[in-house]
Write a protein that holds these residues in place. Structure first.
Motif, PDB file in Angstrom:
ATOM      1  N   LEU A   1      41.454  29.234  50.302  1.00 36.91           N
ATOM      2  CA  LEU A   1      41.385  30.517  49.613  1.00 36.91           C
ATOM      3  C   LEU A   1      40.192  31.269  50.182  1.00 36.91           C
ATOM      4  N   ALA A   2      40.474  32.197  51.093  1.00 36.57           N
ATOM      5  CA  ALA A   2      39.416  32.903  51.830  1.00 36.57           C
ATOM      6  C   ALA A   2      39.361  34.355  51.377  1.00 36.57           C
ATOM      7  N   GLY A   3      38.175  34.802  50.940  1.00 42.57           N
ATOM      8  CA  GLY A   3      38.085  36.163  50.445  1.00 42.57           C
ATOM      9  C   GLY A   3      36.762  36.833  50.747  1.00 42.57           C
TER      10      GLY A   3
ATOM     11  N   PRO B   1      38.637  39.109  44.967  1.00 41.60           N
ATOM     12  CA  PRO B   1      38.925  37.783  45.511  1.00 41.60           C
ATOM     13  C   PRO B   1      38.464  36.646  44.593  1.00 41.60           C
ATOM     14  N   ARG B   2      37.300  36.780  43.996  1.00 41.38           N
ATOM     15  CA  ARG B   2      36.786  35.687  43.162  1.00 41.38           C
ATOM     16  C   ARG B   2      37.685  35.447  41.938  1.00 41.38           C
TER      17      ARG B   2
ATOM     18  N   ILE C   1      37.585  26.833  49.265  1.00 42.14           N
ATOM     19  CA  ILE C   1      37.342  28.224  48.904  1.00 42.14           C
ATOM     20  C   ILE C   1      36.148  28.750  49.700  1.00 42.14           C
ATOM     21  N   ASN C   2      36.320  29.937  50.276  1.00 39.28           N
ATOM     22  CA  ASN C   2      35.261  30.501  51.113  1.00 39.28           C
ATOM     23  C   ASN C   2      35.155  32.006  50.891  1.00 39.28           C
ATOM     24  N   TYR C   3      33.922  32.514  50.816  1.00 40.84           N
ATOM     25  CA  TYR C   3      33.693  33.955  50.666  1.00 40.84           C
ATOM     26  C   TYR C   3      32.759  34.471  51.750  1.00 40.84           C
ATOM     27  N   THR C   4      33.028  35.685  52.184  1.00 38.25           N
ATOM     28  CA  THR C   4      32.205  36.344  53.197  1.00 38.25           C
ATOM     29  C   THR C   4      31.895  37.763  52.728  1.00 38.25           C
TER      30      THR C   4
ATOM     31  N   VAL D   1      46.391  29.480  54.627  1.00 33.22           N
ATOM     32  CA  VAL D   1      45.274  30.308  54.184  1.00 33.22           C
ATOM     33  C   VAL D   1      45.823  31.425  53.306  1.00 33.22           C
ATOM     34  N   VAL D   2      45.276  31.551  52.107  1.00 28.73           N
ATOM     35  CA  VAL D   2      45.574  32.686  51.243  1.00 28.73           C
ATOM     36  C   VAL D   2      44.381  33.635  51.358  1.00 28.73           C
ATOM     37  N   SER D   3      44.605  34.792  51.951  1.00 36.22           N
ATOM     38  CA  SER D   3      43.498  35.677  52.327  1.00 36.22           C
ATOM     39  C   SER D   3      43.377  36.880  51.403  1.00 36.22           C
TER      40      SER D   3
END
Length: 413
Positions: free
Chosen positions: A155-157, A163-164, A186-189, A215-217
């Motif tokens: 889960l990339a957002g 996204p969160r 889970i990753n955030y940028t 990947v769910v973007s």
């Protein structure tokens, strides 16, 4: 003399109905939002060609909040108080929408919000014409589970509220489907993130465990360009680790080298490639308006098309642009969408929409690989979050955006 001058100004202002347009024309979100300003100008021009509204011409008032979230609130106040806009069409990110909410409540004005979002909100002064999670995120995950056999999930957002919150819902949903915690990454940028080398490498590593990975973007804005480029650089193919995006549509793809993206997916409620007479007419008028035969259409544009036409019908039904009268008239209004059906404004200020999954093609268009048979009603509150499951939004019977069905009380606005 002064009185005459003031009266003349007031009369001049009263001769048109002002329509506010609140979209970023610069900054990280301009890649997505500029086209929404343009489609609103087209819709206003078309309505004026039909004779306007209530015997008056519509006048577009355009501002640029410049991808600066606090500036959205300032510009919203300017549109309503200084310019006298009767309605505002705008925002893309949820953080910009959250920024303007207090202004619309204080000044009792109307916002039409055209982009998919995380739900967990229902405001009297806002009409949500984009998808809620049950109209995009959940169906996209179901498709990957059922059609692609995905077992591991990235889960990339972008690091902000949409996204969160969406990923919080998706994480709960995946666990309810039996997915183990260790199979969810889970990753955030930050907005505008450009260095994806390490993250894509991590995604590849996560996907090398022998289980089908996707990947769910919820990556938003211009950060998508280097994200997909890096996927291509590291040889991540859609057949190995498919990416399903919720914020990448035709407009974003128009600026990409699409070669690395072919076969990856997006979930929306509209694609330009949909074959329907309404869509063909809309595309033709859009290209005529922009004087560009290559100009693409996309889902948030359709949401503005639906929202604008709903607002026009509600104003006609109310016989006024007065906010209270129009807010009361909007629930139950039904207008055509661009996929060949009709969309209805619900009592929770969300609309009914079809859900489509599209596969990216080399020409930057989408081939629809899945579509719901029926229109899906937008749900303001997720059934997969314990604190939200008992909540109901109904601005018609209950006059409440978050009515608790267990305690029988309205717990907020």
């Amino acid at each position: 003399m002064l009185m005459t001058s003031v009266s003349h100004i007031a009369l001049a202002a009263d001769e048109t109905i002002k329509v506010g347009i609140l979209h970023s024309l610069s900054g990280t979100m301009a890649i997505s939002e500029t086209t929404l300003k343009d489609v609103m100008l087209m819709l206003i021009e078309q309505q004026n060609a039909k004779g306007g509204l209530l015997g008056k011409k519509l006048e577009a008032v355009v501002v640029d909040p410049a991808s600066d979230w606090p500036l959205f609130a300032e510009k919203a106040r300017e549109l309503i108080s200084a310019s006298g806009s009767s309605v505002v069409f705008g925002c893309w990110t949820s953080v910009s929408r959250k920024s303007v909410l207090p202004v619309f409540k204080e000044l009792n004005s109307i916002l039409f919000y055209p982009v998919q979002y995380e739900g967990e909100e229902s405001e009297r002064n806002v009409f949500y014409t984009g998808a809620s999670p049950n109209q995009q995120a959940i169906p996209a995950v179901d498709y990957l589970l059922e059609e692609e056999g995905v077992e591991r999930w990235v889960l990339a957002g972008t690091d902000y509220v949409y996204p969160r919150t969406t990923n919080k819902i998706l994480e709960a949903y995946l666990k309810s489907k039996g997915v183990a915690a260790e199979d969810i990454m889970i990753n955030y940028t930050p907005f505008g993130h450009s260095d994806w080398q390490t993250i894509v490498s991590d995604i590849k590593g996560f996907g090398s465990a022998g289980k089908k990975t996707a990947v769910v973007s919820t990556v938003n804005g211009d950060a998508n360009v280097p994200f997909y480029k890096e996927l291509g650089n590291q040889g991540v193919k859609a057949s190995d680790i498919p990416v399903v995006a919720f914020s990448v549509g035709e407009e974003e793809l128009a600026g990409f080298d699409t070669a690395p993206l072919v076969g990856h997916l997006a979930a929306w409620n509209y694609f330009q490639s949909v074959e329907a007479p309404e869509n063909a007419e809309f595309i033709a008028k859009w290209r005529e308006f922009t004087k560009n035969p290559e100009r693409v259409t996309n889902d948030p544009m359709e949401a503005h098309y639906i929202g604008f036409n709903m607002w026009v019908k509600a104003v006609e039904a109310a016989g006024t642009t007065d906010s209270d009268a129009v807010i009361a008239a909007l629930p139950g209004i039904t207008v055509p969408n661009l996929t060949g059906g009709m969309s209805t404004m619900l009592a929770n200020h969300h609309i009914t929409k079809p859900v489509l999954i599209g596969e990216i093609q080399a020409d930057g268009q989408f081939e629809v690989v899945s579509q719901t048979d029926d229109l899906v009603p937008g749900d303001a509150w997720s059934d997969y979050l314990p604190e939200s499951a008992p909540l109901k939004s109904d601005w018609v019977e209950l006059n409440c955006g978050n009515y608790n069905t267990e305690t029988k009380a309205c717990v907020g606005s």
